[in-house]
Design an enzyme around this catalytic site. Structure first.
Site, mmCIF file in Angstrom:
data_model
loop_
_atom_site.group_PDB
_atom_site.id
_atom_site.type_symbol
_atom_site.label_atom_id
_atom_site.label_comp_id
_atom_site.label_asym_id
_atom_site.label_seq_id
_atom_site.Cartn_x
_atom_site.Cartn_y
_atom_site.Cartn_z
ATOM 1 N N ASP A 50 -16.931 6.387 -1.067
ATOM 2 C CA ASP A 50 -15.929 7.025 -0.970
ATOM 3 C C ASP A 50 -15.753 8.105 0.274
ATOM 4 O OD1 ASP A 50 -13.536 5.535 0.116
ATOM 5 O OD2 ASP A 50 -12.262 6.035 -2.277
ATOM 6 N N ARG A 68 0.628 -1.050 -0.100
ATOM 7 C CA ARG A 68 -0.195 -0.437 -0.642
ATOM 8 C C ARG A 68 0.847 1.486 0.359
ATOM 9 N NH1 ARG A 68 -5.249 1.231 3.427
ATOM 10 N NH2 ARG A 68 -5.808 -0.538 1.486
ATOM 11 N N HIS A 76 -7.402 0.441 -6.617
ATOM 12 C CA HIS A 76 -7.405 -0.190 -5.352
ATOM 13 C C HIS A 76 -8.070 -1.421 -5.773
ATOM 14 C CE1 HIS A 76 -7.266 -1.419 -1.219
ATOM 15 N NE2 HIS A 76 -8.860 -0.555 -0.787
ATOM 16 N N ARG A 109 -13.108 -9.084 1.623
ATOM 17 C CA ARG A 109 -11.625 -8.468 1.082
ATOM 18 C C ARG A 109 -10.885 -10.018 1.917
ATOM 19 N NH1 ARG A 109 -9.506 -3.465 1.154
ATOM 20 N NH2 ARG A 109 -8.125 -4.556 1.010
ATOM 21 N N CYS A 133 -16.121 1.637 0.476
ATOM 22 C CA CYS A 133 -15.270 0.941 0.990
ATOM 23 C C CYS A 133 -14.512 0.599 1.986
ATOM 24 C CB CYS A 133 -13.929 0.852 0.175
ATOM 25 S SG CYS A 133 -13.106 2.535 0.060
ATOM 26 N N GLN A 151 -10.024 -4.157 -3.369
ATOM 27 C CA GLN A 151 -11.170 -3.953 -3.093
ATOM 28 C C GLN A 151 -12.447 -4.149 -4.061
ATOM 29 O OE1 GLN A 151 -11.997 -2.297 0.512
ATOM 30 N NE2 GLN A 151 -13.863 -2.995 -0.383
HETATM 31 N N1 NVA Z 1 -10.242 6.794 -1.487
HETATM 32 C C1 NVA Z 1 -9.775 6.242 0.146
HETATM 33 C C2 NVA Z 1 -9.614 4.389 0.127
HETATM 34 C C3 NVA Z 1 -9.460 3.991 1.714
HETATM 35 C C4 NVA Z 1 -9.422 2.504 1.416
HETATM 36 C C5 NVA Z 1 -8.431 6.479 -0.530
HETATM 37 O O1 NVA Z 1 -7.713 6.022 -0.845
HETATM 38 O O2 NVA Z 1 -8.159 6.914 1.559
HETATM 39 N N1 CP Z 2 -11.325 -0.694 2.591
HETATM 40 C C1 CP Z 2 -9.828 -0.539 2.872
HETATM 41 O O1 CP Z 2 -8.729 -0.477 2.004
HETATM 42 O O2 CP Z 2 -9.909 -0.035 4.339
HETATM 43 P P1 CP Z 2 -8.308 0.441 4.908
HETATM 44 O O3 CP Z 2 -8.135 1.295 5.075
HETATM 45 O O4 CP Z 2 -8.795 0.162 6.493
HETATM 46 O O5 CP Z 2 -7.697 -0.631 5.244
#
Ligand code: NVA
Ligand code: CP
Length: 310
Positions: free
Chosen positions: A225, A109, A136, A293, A265, A139
């Site tokens: 989101d 990540r 992502h 997930r 998500c 997800q």
């Molecule tokens: N769009 C959000 C998703 C978090 C799971 C982010 O990137 O923070």
């Molecule tokens: N939806 C998701 O990726 O959650 P986290 O940021 O908690 O991993």
């Protein structure tokens, strides 16, 4: 696995797999989930190690990958920017060369997709995108699986995206292109998805709407989101203003199909991108979505490490 190994696959964007492979993965996820629910032991990844590298915060991604890997008999190494050389500017290519000599699969990540791609290009083992600024895929893999569990095939259906043209929106767009559904996109001006950049083959898989209400009309699934994704916190104030009308509420859900689902998500902000009555209401499947997930990622890791089963 060795560099250049023909069989080695990464999962960096949703479009890295074909429709037929998704069909296989959704079926494997169903089988793996059923076994898990029945407390049946399934340890195909004994002696395999997953390295998880987090340069951004996570709850679901960490727990789902870590629990999933242990359930399959493997083990996990967890690295963050603050407790590894990742936060001290070691070249990502060097980190990839080293880490991939010691583990069997890597989940990352991070911020830019280009960093993930640089890691993958120098990795001896499969690399999975656990979220970047641009994508992502794990997800949306879980989201589509959740839709199929609840309603059957997603092909030919309409998914409404209400909100930011972010990593999730980009991934939904690739999914629409590959899996044959239509994405209704409504984003505030200045926060649009760049379909060209996302790379789709069928331009008819997406329709854009100025009004989020119009986007929800006839949708089989409504999803949204956060207004401010990780890494964009400096824009928070401007985003709060720009996104004020992009809150999925009961009125929007009423315009969708009667049996439409709501997904997010997570983490969610009630009263911002979604009204509490929607996320906590009967059409919401967000908890199944989060649980799934783990099941889909177990199927994904099995596929990347062992290929097709049976
Ligand atoms: N769009 C959000 C998703 C978090 C799971 C982010 O990137 O923070
Ligand atoms: N939806 C998701 O990726 O959650 P986290 O940021 O908690 O991993």
């Amino acid at each position: 696995m060795k560099p250049g190994d023909r069989l080695m696959r990464h999962y960096l964007q949703f479009k890295d797999l074909r429709a037929e492979e998704y069909g296989y993965l959704f079926e494997r996820a169903r089988i793996i989930k059923t076994r898990f629910k029945n407390y049946e032991k399934y340890n195909p990844l004994v002696d395999r190690t997953l390295a998880m590298i987090f340069e951004k915060a996570s709850t679901r991604t960490r727990v789902s990958f870590e629990a999933g890997m242990y359930q399959m008999g493997g083990s996990v190494v967890h690295l963050t920017a603050t407790d590894s050389q990742f936060g001290r500017d070691e070249p990502v290519e060097d980190a990839a060369r080293v880490i991939s000599r010691m583990v069997d699969i890597v989940m990352i990540r991070t911020f830019e997709q280009s960093k993930l791609e640089a890691f993958a290009a120098h990795s001896r083992v499969p690399v999975i995108n656990g979220l970047t600024n641009e994508h992502h895929p794990c997800q949306v893999l879980a989201d589509v699986f959740t839709y199929i569990e609840q309603r059957g095939s997603i092909a030919g259906k309409v998914v409404a995206w209400v909100g930011d043209g972010n990593n999730m929106a980009n991934t939904w767009l690739q999914a629409a292109d590959i899996l044959g559904f239509t994405l209704h996109l409504s984003t505030p001006s200045g926060y649009e998805v760049d379909a060209q950049r996302v790379g789709i083959r069928n331009p008819r898989c997406v329709k854009t709407f100025k009004s989020p209400f119009a986007a929800c009309e006839g949708a089989h699934l409504v999803t949204t989101d956060v207004w401010t994704s990780m890494g964009y916190e400096a824009e928070n104030e401007a985003r709060q203003k720009a996104f004020a009308d992009w809150c999925v509420d009961a009125q929007m859900m009423q315009l969708a199909q009667r049996d439409a689902l709501f997904m997010h998500c997570l983490p969610a902000h009630r009263g911002e991108e979604v009204a509490a009555e929607v996320i906590d209401g009967p059409q919401s499947v967000v908890w199944d979505e989060a649980e799934n997930r783990m099941h889909v990622q177990k199927a994904l890791m099995e596929y990347l490490l062992l290929g097709r089963i049976g």
